[in-house]
Scaffold this active site. Structure first.
Site, PDB file in Angstrom:
ATOM      1  N   GLY A  93       0.920  -1.255   0.231  1.00  0.00           N
ATOM      2  CA  GLY A  93       0.032  -0.088   0.028  1.00  0.00           C
ATOM      3  C   GLY A  93       0.960   1.218   0.074  1.00  0.00           C
ATOM      4  N   CYS A  94       0.238   2.251  -0.245  1.00  0.00           N
ATOM      5  CA  CYS A  94       0.960   3.723  -0.398  1.00  0.00           C
ATOM      6  C   CYS A  94       1.453   4.081   0.723  1.00  0.00           C
ATOM      7  CB  CYS A  94       0.123   4.736  -1.042  1.00  0.00           C
ATOM      8  SG  CYS A  94      -1.496   4.684  -0.434  1.00  0.00           S
ATOM      9  N   TYR A  95       0.583   4.320   1.859  1.00  0.00           N
ATOM     10  CA  TYR A  95       0.865   4.348   3.537  1.00  0.00           C
ATOM     11  C   TYR A  95       1.990   3.565   3.739  1.00  0.00           C
ATOM     12  CZ  TYR A  95      -3.066   7.909   3.649  1.00  0.00           C
ATOM     13  OH  TYR A  95      -3.911   8.711   3.218  1.00  0.00           O
ATOM     14  N   GLU A 139       6.874  10.462  -0.486  1.00  0.00           N
ATOM     15  CA  GLU A 139       6.961   9.773  -1.620  1.00  0.00           C
ATOM     16  C   GLU A 139       6.005  10.275  -2.361  1.00  0.00           C
ATOM     17  OE1 GLU A 139       5.847   5.634  -0.172  1.00  0.00           O
ATOM     18  OE2 GLU A 139       3.799   6.276  -0.528  1.00  0.00           O
ATOM     19  N   GLY A 162       4.874   4.797  -4.126  1.00  0.00           N
ATOM     20  CA  GLY A 162       3.568   4.006  -3.210  1.00  0.00           C
ATOM     21  C   GLY A 162       2.558   3.356  -4.271  1.00  0.00           C
TER      22      GLY A 162
END
Lengths: 350, 350, 350, 350
Positions: free
Chosen positions: A151-153, A322, A328
């Site tokens: 995931g991006c986070y 990012e 991400g």
């Protein structure tokens, strides 16, 4: 090597298409989209008009049987749930998969049920999925059949914590991650909360205490720390098109009440980061006084990291920036492709 | 009652002018600006053209001797350092002061020197200054000669923590405040980092571990807690014109490992907030599932608060949203004016 | 005097609610919304929490029979087509109507069919509707049963052209209007083109040559000019929450090749604007070197105008700025209410 | 082939550095900046950290004598006035120049004095400068010693008008160009009007009737039309980081009152654009219903064009979108470099 993209009209899908069209080694085999099947890529998204090879592309319906002959590796840029179905079909036909959805990130089907509100359609695939963070899992990715793009986070949290946790420099149980994200992370979804007027001039938290990325972050940090852990994670929306900025509050394992103790800790942190990322092409640990800025990494696969030891409070603060669609999502997926296919890891990315 | 504004061309100054022009009880006595002295208000800022009474106003040089006959209360919307000089002069002439700078917020001249890098020009005024948070210091403000308007970040942190600290519900020494702000908080300053192109599409931390608002936050929280304390505070810039969103991580004083313990804590928190803000016109504690959003408070003097007890981690998370130029600066200053002058506290503000 | 709002959850509807809650003379009788019927106003839009009287309000289903006892004047903030149905019902029950939709702006049902793609449901109402530009139609509005609130673009074009056309200073057949608008003008609509990520960092034309506001602009300009005319109108979207900026290219009727001719024209233009707007509280004709800026009128009912005679090309260029939800929609509707109800025209608006 | 950049820290300068670092054929010889001389490129602009070869670069003082051995071609990304001085020095040392300033665009020193408010320092260079629009002047650029990079607005106007003017399809004397631009076009300049808070949520015209790009546009259009001409040009600022959107109103030379006349004109226009841009890699003429969008060309060297014949008014409307730092500045300069050096024209640009 030909790569296909299922879900090519979403934000991550478009990012993959852009990166693949410019990739020096991979060829874009097909662009799948239920919504736009039959239309040319350029008529729907005219920005691709000047990309080499884009003119000839037409969106196709996402039918694994028909498409599998046109790609060696298939990217899934789909909502969770649907991704696993397609992954199953393509795997059955001997294709390798890079899945950008959440469907194959968790090891435990119970957690999937708890956070995604449904039974996992193919629990056997959970075991197969390799978590696609090349800096940490490069060797497994090289031979993986199924890569689960992080995931991006999680990417913005796990990478900065990794060097600290594996060297035991911070307490695994006291991590607080506070993140700001572009609304693009939510995808191209028709939700009133994602309309321009609702996001512009708005700063707001959401998913407080139980965001879906939480179990994935804890799972991967626990592997690094070698012990179970719980973290605090709060995402916020901010009006930018691209970017996640994460500020992480950690507690050093050793007290550093004296100057020499602080200096020793700083040396250890510096060494840990240096060892981890010195040879990594996409991760930059910034020198003082620089601090991460999403503007510096937008439209790239880069991740910026900076850290500060606060001698007043004893906390070690780590910040990262990012592009949520780059490192991400799409950029990182291409980085995985490069590892899987034996290309230079920076091919098509710098 | 006539009010004058020194530093009327900055962002906080303009906000004061806007609020005073529409104020039903106060009259705007003068608008002071070294830069624009001699020009009409409307020729410089045409947006005031439709405000009642604006046409007649001309910027005047900030000369206390000449101006003191034209106002009963004088607002200072100036950089720190210069504000104290003007305050001294106006006080000498019997005027009451509401200072939006940082010059009269700290009790301790040592801290002023440490954080502002210069000797305080009038340390005696530090003792005189009443911290201008009406919800907490209403009675002192009523009769104050010199009100020190709180910083924008401190307002967003102190008000949400106040009910919890004074009831001993959280540990005073474990507070982490993570804030996002509009660049307008930095004022109308010619700094390349504040140019449109540098702020737009950028999310970035700054002032990590040592922002100038830190000693002020700690000073006021310590008074509430009745003990010295250190907090962690990290500000970030996000591309909105107005707003601060703060997320505060706190540790409850009592463990709440069981459901009944959690429920007891939640009741206590609910009661503490209810008692504190039930009758406050500008502070709203949101019901679930609502969360604060700077879009909800932009261009107002409102402060939104929400809180969540995270049963997984045991932390109590409190979030607040304000307009940094409203409740974080000009609006709050007008609220103080209303208290000082005996007006309805909401006069000119809703 | 009580006013009700049908369609209170859209952007124009929310603006009306905000203005009515703060209106010194009118009372907000009901807030109608099919979508949110039964929910409290503040639980859906927490920003209203600090507005006086908002706490008690609950969204109601838009049922004219039930609601007509609760309002003397009803605002329609609905899409075209549906507005006319409700207008019919409320008129039948003796209520006065201010309709913000396009349903009652055109005199000619043929044009309605051509531009809105359907038969007008109540063509008799077209004759009844008074075009709600108070600066031009004040007397008719005073006694109107049905006021048709002008479109946001038309307001920004008709008002600046009015003084020039009625004094015969420009050629009616050579007007080009180029407008930039906030996406809020499109309403709170679930259209992918209105998502944050699609609008932010995007400048784009739309509706080129045939925008729906075109016939309405031509109709009203023709009335002023006393002759049929066709204009060129091009709208664009730009990433702001509020505002329309219009630049209008006109050809003076008299040649002005010499300095004295130019000076004579400038005097005539100055006089025409002065006569038209000198006593208007919401229209400001800016002095050189000032130019309109949507930032100056956001969140107000103001309209800024500036003009320049280009001696090189002989063209007279007129620019205007308004808040598309203010003077372009909700603010102007309240101005009409003030006229209809005999209130001060600025009541609740400055 | 080595290229140097003078003025590398401005927005156009940074764009050139980014493009040159990734260029497959050219090498970045030096990055000149008076302000940052002695500092490493990456310490000042950390975003370059992941660009190949950036780590080794240090800003150098812009001293032609010392630098000329380090580059074969030198880019000037400087304010007008200063650029010509450096150009003179580098030319004297046998270097070829691509100047992004306005210093060498005009043929007539009188016009330079009129619009830039000073005598041209080296009028002989005006004759030498080749206007750097490769689509139009490719052959002259190939052998030019001094290329004058076109202004950002002129590029967005001249290219779309070129096919129409050279085929005599429109009247040269009736062109109106209305442009919206990112504030980045003004450069990294400390002007209060360029601060984030002043540009965000603002739409405004500026430079009405006499913007500095006007003589350059007229000069180049006149060459194409083969006759002197005057155009109307109005620039506006809109809050995006990158992009110019221009809408051009033109009058066809032949009346097209009948359907066959209109169809004939449309065919002629289509053919003119097709002939002009069919083989151009960076110019895209969009198919209906697509319209240009700056979001489609941001961060690229692309220019999107669309046109509509308005049969109601008889006007031909042409719209274009470009990245003002891409095709409007740095990208186009690299395209010129490619032509001058005999590289593939798309090298480093797609």
């Amino acid at each position: 090597m030909r790569a296909g993209v299922i879900g090519a009209s979403g934000y991550s899908g478009q990012e993959l298409v852009a990166l693949l069209l410019r990739h020096p080694e991979a060829e874009l085999g097909f662009v799948g989209s239920r919504q736009y099947a039959g239309q040319s890529l350029v008529s729907v998204f005219s920005r691709f008009g000047s990309y080499p090879g884009a003119e000839a592309l037409e969106f196709v319906a996402p039918e694994p049987e028909r498409l599998s002959s046109q790609a060696d590796i298939v990217f899934m840029a789909l909502p969770h749930g649907t991704a696993s179905e397609y992954a199953r079909s393509f795997l059955n036909q001997g294709k390798r998969i890079i899945d950008l959805s959440a469907d194959h990130r968790l090891d435990d089907p119970e957690l999937y049920r708890e956070y995604y509100g449904r039974e996992h359609p193919h629990p056997d695939l959970l075991a197969k999925g390799v978590y696609g963070l090349p800096e940490i899992n490069r060797e497994k990715i090289r031979t993986a059949e199924l890569v689960a793009g992080p995931g991006c986070y999680p990417t913005s949290i796990i990478l900065p914590c990794w060097p600290l946790l594996r060297h035991g420099l911070i307490q695994p149980t006291a991590i607080i991650a506070d993140s700001l994200s572009s609304p693009s992370g939510a995808g191209r979804k028709l939700d009133p909360a994602l309309l321009f007027v609702e996001c512009n001039e708005s700063l707001r938290p959401y998913g407080v205490t139980r965001h879906r990325h939480l179990p994935e972050i804890e799972q991967e940090l626990a592997k690094i720390a070698g012990q179970p852990l719980r973290i605090q994670f709060t995402p916020h929306l901010a009006p930018v098109n691209r970017g996640i900025l994460t500020t992480i509050y950690t507690a050093p394992r050793k007290k550093c009440d004296t100057e020499p103790e602080s200096e020793a800790l700083k040396r250890a942190v510096r060494n840990a980061y240096d060892e981890a990322f010195r040879d990594e092409p996409f991760v930059r640990v910034l020198e003082e006084p620089n601090l991460p800025d999403t503007a510096n990494v937008a439209h790239t696969n880069g991740l910026e990291i900076a850290w500060r030891l606060d001698q007043r409070t004893g906390r070690l603060i780590v910040m990262s920036a990012e592009d949520n669609l780059g490192k991400g999502a799409g950029g990182q997926a291409i980085q995985c492709l490069n590892v899987m296919a034996g290309f230079s890891e920076t091919a098509g990315l710098i």
